[in-house]
Design a protein around this motif. Structure first.
Motif, mmCIF file in Angstrom:
data_model
loop_
_atom_site.group_PDB
_atom_site.id
_atom_site.type_symbol
_atom_site.label_atom_id
_atom_site.label_comp_id
_atom_site.label_asym_id
_atom_site.label_seq_id
_atom_site.Cartn_x
_atom_site.Cartn_y
_atom_site.Cartn_z
ATOM 1 N N ALA A 1 -25.970 78.378 -103.650
ATOM 2 C CA ALA A 1 -25.605 79.287 -102.568
ATOM 3 C C ALA A 1 -24.098 79.469 -102.537
ATOM 4 C CB ALA A 1 -26.088 78.734 -101.237
ATOM 5 N N LYS A 2 -23.689 80.666 -102.173
ATOM 6 C CA LYS A 2 -22.260 80.922 -102.026
ATOM 7 C C LYS A 2 -21.761 80.189 -100.788
ATOM 8 C CE LYS A 2 -22.829 85.596 -102.783
ATOM 9 N NZ LYS A 2 -22.381 86.967 -102.582
ATOM 10 N N PRO A 3 -20.523 79.732 -100.806
ATOM 11 C CA PRO A 3 -19.989 79.086 -99.603
ATOM 12 C C PRO A 3 -19.895 80.081 -98.462
ATOM 13 C CG PRO A 3 -18.270 79.351 -101.260
ATOM 14 C CD PRO A 3 -19.562 79.774 -101.894
ATOM 15 N N GLN A 4 -20.153 79.612 -97.267
ATOM 16 C CA GLN A 4 -20.099 80.490 -96.105
ATOM 17 C C GLN A 4 -18.717 80.473 -95.495
ATOM 18 O OE1 GLN A 4 -23.188 79.240 -93.461
ATOM 19 N NE2 GLN A 4 -24.679 80.566 -94.452
ATOM 20 N N GLY A 5 -18.422 81.543 -94.794
ATOM 21 C CA GLY A 5 -17.143 81.618 -94.078
ATOM 22 C C GLY A 5 -16.026 82.087 -94.982
ATOM 23 N N GLY A 6 -14.934 82.383 -94.368
ATOM 24 C CA GLY A 6 -13.790 82.877 -95.121
ATOM 25 C C GLY A 6 -12.540 82.130 -94.732
ATOM 26 N N ASP A 7 -11.434 82.709 -95.053
ATOM 27 C CA ASP A 7 -10.146 82.117 -94.733
ATOM 28 C C ASP A 7 -9.871 82.349 -93.255
ATOM 29 O OD1 ASP A 7 -7.630 81.089 -94.702
ATOM 30 O OD2 ASP A 7 -6.740 82.589 -96.016
ATOM 31 N N ARG A 8 -9.855 81.289 -92.486
ATOM 32 C CA ARG A 8 -9.695 81.413 -91.044
ATOM 33 C C ARG A 8 -8.272 81.089 -90.578
ATOM 34 N NH1 ARG A 8 -13.166 83.814 -88.096
ATOM 35 N NH2 ARG A 8 -12.865 82.355 -86.429
ATOM 36 N N ARG A 9 -7.334 81.028 -91.501
ATOM 37 C CA ARG A 9 -5.962 80.742 -91.087
ATOM 38 C C ARG A 9 -5.337 81.962 -90.427
ATOM 39 N NH1 ARG A 9 -4.145 78.473 -96.755
ATOM 40 N NH2 ARG A 9 -5.708 80.003 -97.267
ATOM 41 N N SER A 10 -4.552 81.716 -89.434
ATOM 42 C CA SER A 10 -3.943 82.798 -88.676
ATOM 43 C C SER A 10 -2.834 83.471 -89.478
ATOM 44 C CB SER A 10 -3.365 82.244 -87.373
ATOM 45 O OG SER A 10 -2.708 83.259 -86.664
ATOM 46 N N LYS A 11 -2.713 84.775 -89.323
ATOM 47 C CA LYS A 11 -1.617 85.521 -89.936
ATOM 48 C C LYS A 11 -0.357 85.403 -89.086
ATOM 49 C CE LYS A 11 -4.707 89.011 -91.856
ATOM 50 N NZ LYS A 11 -5.082 90.425 -91.813
#
Length: 145
Positions: A79-89
């Motif tokens: 399975a592909k990992p879930q979620g993305g980059d959640r770091r703030s800009k």
């Protein structure tokens, strides 16, 4: 007999529920991996069409299609990992800019802060991201009535 407070019993119960939930998740991960292997094996043995495999294994046709496409393209079935980059800009100097904007006009709307960031720094952020940032920075906004 030891003395137990209601809080310690509740805490112990929550911990055991959390541990049981983690164990269930691990079991389901193994089942899903096993299912992917069985579907791929059946497909490679030309046992059925994709539609028939979906019915046989009680999964959606899109799951079978996506699995086989992923296998063809990457040679992987995990399975592909879930979620993305959640770091703030919004970090460093941009964080200071947000602080200055809110201090200057504490009844400003989030969408207005968003627009100012986009105009001055060309940073595209969502309103929800801005809300989380203001909360993290402990910057409250007061609306004038």
């Amino acid at each position: 007999m030891p003395f137990h407070t209601a809080n310690s019993d509740q805490t112990r119960h929550r911990k055991s529920n959390l541990e049981a939930s983690r164990n269930r998740n691990k079991i389901w991960q193994h089942i899903r991996a096993y299912l992917r292997e069985k579907i791929l094996s059946a497909w490679q043995n030309k046992e059925n069409t994709q539609r028939d495999l979906a019915k046989r294994f009680k999964v959606s046709l899109s799951f079978v299609r996506d699995l086989l496409r992923r296998y063809r393209e990457t040679d992987e079935i995990a399975a592909k990992p879930q979620g993305g980059d959640r770091r703030s800009k919004i970090k460093g100097k941009n964080e200071e800019l947000v602080k200055a904007i809110v201090r200057e006009q504490n009844d400003i709307y989030l969408r207005e802060i968003k627009e100012k960031l986009q105009e001055t720094k060309e940073i595209k952020v969502s309103v929800s991201s801005l809300s989380r940032t203001l909360k993290r920075l402990d910057l409250g906004r007061k609306k004038k009535l």
